[in-house]
Design an enzyme around this catalytic site. Structure first.
Site, PDB file in Angstrom:
ATOM      1  N   CYS A  36       1.013  -1.240   0.306  1.00  0.00           N
ATOM      2  CA  CYS A  36      -0.151  -0.044   0.102  1.00  0.00           C
ATOM      3  C   CYS A  36       0.693   1.448   0.057  1.00  0.00           C
ATOM      4  CB  CYS A  36      -0.803   0.077   1.233  1.00  0.00           C
ATOM      5  SG  CYS A  36      -0.002  -0.097   2.700  1.00  0.00           S
ATOM      6  N   ASP A  38       2.770   2.881   2.725  1.00  0.00           N
ATOM      7  CA  ASP A  38       2.393   3.642   3.951  1.00  0.00           C
ATOM      8  C   ASP A  38       3.350   2.503   4.523  1.00  0.00           C
ATOM      9  OD1 ASP A  38      -0.303   4.292   3.575  1.00  0.00           O
ATOM     10  OD2 ASP A  38      -1.266   2.816   4.230  1.00  0.00           O
ATOM     11  N   CYS A  63      -3.009   2.920   7.893  1.00  0.00           N
ATOM     12  CA  CYS A  63      -4.414   2.878   8.089  1.00  0.00           C
ATOM     13  C   CYS A  63      -4.494   2.352   9.447  1.00  0.00           C
ATOM     14  CB  CYS A  63      -5.145   1.541   7.626  1.00  0.00           C
ATOM     15  SG  CYS A  63      -4.317   0.148   7.058  1.00  0.00           S
ATOM     16  N   CYS A 107      -1.145  -4.529   6.663  1.00  0.00           N
ATOM     17  CA  CYS A 107      -1.316  -3.933   7.468  1.00  0.00           C
ATOM     18  C   CYS A 107      -0.271  -4.359   8.954  1.00  0.00           C
ATOM     19  CB  CYS A 107      -2.239  -2.888   7.857  1.00  0.00           C
ATOM     20  SG  CYS A 107      -3.286  -2.725   6.912  1.00  0.00           S
TER      21      CYS A 107
HETATM   22 FE1  FES Z   1      -1.346   0.533   4.078  1.00  0.00          FE
HETATM   23 FE2  FES Z   1      -3.055  -0.420   6.033  1.00  0.00          FE
HETATM   24  S1  FES Z   1      -3.504  -0.015   4.560  1.00  0.00           S
HETATM   25  S2  FES Z   1      -0.602   0.203   6.315  1.00  0.00           S
END
Ligand code: FES
Length: 214
Positions: A36, A38, A63, A107
């Site tokens: 993702c 992140d 998230c 995640c």
């Molecule tokens: Fe990126 Fe959860 S969608 S850490």
């Protein structure tokens, strides 16, 4: 359509534990998720005698599931030895938060990976790591694979950001296919250096940029 989150995930997302930074951490790592884009940073304070984790904090740019699992994993490892902490898997963490939707499993992997990388950072800094593989190009790629380029949300390994890696006599030279004026250039450079500088056979890490002007 909203995802079915457990009560615990929602609770921890709203009131996460151990959020923040530790000044002068003993161990630190920022990891990104290839799924993702992140990122999460984990900070550790470790007692040198007992090798127990005395404090741990995290900063998440992820998230709700990442915040909840990072919160739980930091709670789980507080007071544990590094060896005990290393054994914690994302599966246990997911169980602890009462499950996650399948599309959100990564995640929790991100939260656990960041913790594990912060432990490696500490062990290498202290020269107590057990693994003594030599630092060659392959190992460097493996080590850098969870650094994300925030410009694209992609990992710098495998997305053309790393132009060249050269290792000779403990000196690593890395050229990035990026402009040094880029707003994220410096933080990517620092993350690369942080992940490699304490390796047992590394004397120096130099990161340069291919392009100098916008
Ligand atoms: Fe990126 Fe959860 S969608 S850490």
């Amino acid at each position: 359509m909203s995802l079915p989150y457990s009560k615990k995930v929602i609770e921890l997302f709203l009131n996460p534990k151990n959020v923040g930074e530790i000044e002068n951490p003993d161990g630190i790592a920022t990891e990104g998720s290839p799924a993702c884009g992140d990122m999460v940073t984990v900070y550790l304070k470790v007692d040198k005698e007992s090798l127990k984790i005395v404090d741990v904090k995290f900063k998440s740019f992820g998230c709700a599931s990442n915040i909840a699992t990072a919160s739980i994993v930091t709670e789980m490892v507080k007071g544990k030895t590094l060896e005990e902490a290393k054994k914690i898997s994302w599966k246990e963490v997911v169980e602890e938060v009462g499950g996650l939707p399948p599309v959100k499993i990564h995640c929790s992997v991100l939260a656990v990976d960041a913790l594990q990388a912060a432990i490696v950072n500490y062990e290498e800094k202290m020269g107590i790591q057990k693994e003594k593989e030599s630092t060659d190009e392959n190992l460097i790629r493996k080590r850098l694979r969870h650094i994300i380029d925030p410009n694209t949300g992609k990992e710098i390994v495998g997305s053309n950001v790393i132009k060249k890696i050269d290792v000779k006599d403990g000196v690593i030279n890395i050229i990035l296919n990026m402009n040094e004026e880029n707003q994220f250039a410096n933080s990517i450079k620092e993350e690369i250096i942080e992940k490699l500088r304490y390796r047992w056979d590394v004397k120096e890490v130099n990161v340069s940029f291919e392009r100098k002007n916008a």
